[in-house]
Design a protein around this motif. Sequence first.
Motif: not given
Length: 272
Positions: A1-9
């Motif tokens: 399963m492809t892991s989620k990309k994390l976007i930090v704002v």
Amino acid sequence: MTSKKLIVVFGATGECGSPLRGSSLEGSAPPGRVRLLAVLRSGSSCQLRIAGAEERSRALLHGWRGLMQGRRLADLSKRLGLQHVVYSGLENVKQLTKGRLEVLHFDGKGEVEEYFRTVNVPTTTIRLPFYYENFLSSFKPQKAPQGDKLLLGLPMGDTPMDGMAVEDLGPIVLSLLKSPEQYIGQVIGLSAGKLTVAEYAAAFSQQTGKTVEDSKITPEEYEKLGFPGAKELADMFRFYALKPDRNVELTMKLNPKARTFQQWLADNKAAF
């Protein structure tokens, strides 16, 4: 399963950070593929360390005004091996004009921009123009001393000034994050249009039904108004008059739905 990309704002409650939360980024990505982490201005650096534990993370860094804070974020980004930082920067006006102009809220961001490059963090820098939202507050047309007309107090003379709704920033950042190989290392000046003060005033008149005119105030007169920051803002408009690089065509490519001033004003005319 492809892991989620994390976007930090970072600065997620600020003028630039707010439009990047919720549907602007997370909701525009494929379901289940992105996780969004918002860090407030008072947030501690430990939150970035937690984000960095996911080695595939990407971060959006909102350009905090504090030079030391910005440098710390750059150092953390380097140490954690972040894949892509989108930094909300601006020109170092004092350096560019050899000290003739000084715009503190530009200059600090410009220094942080340079520091991200110095420490070799994979960065795309975006530089916003004048926010249309400023017309809702500090630069709202004011009643003239005589008569029923309203005056727009922008000390720009006949030089067009770039503008954009900061609310339209989210899709632009998402486009950059989707194509890091195309935009890493670039400095992108954003703009949804270039209008003179007279053209801004004419748009106000058309949308509101009131007579709005250019006050024709000069930068010299503006800085003598005496409120805190008047000199800095006068120098900002002097810098705008030098026509810094802002690219309407690229902005519209990154967000085809970015609004012109007339469109933004139609959406917000009730506020006037």
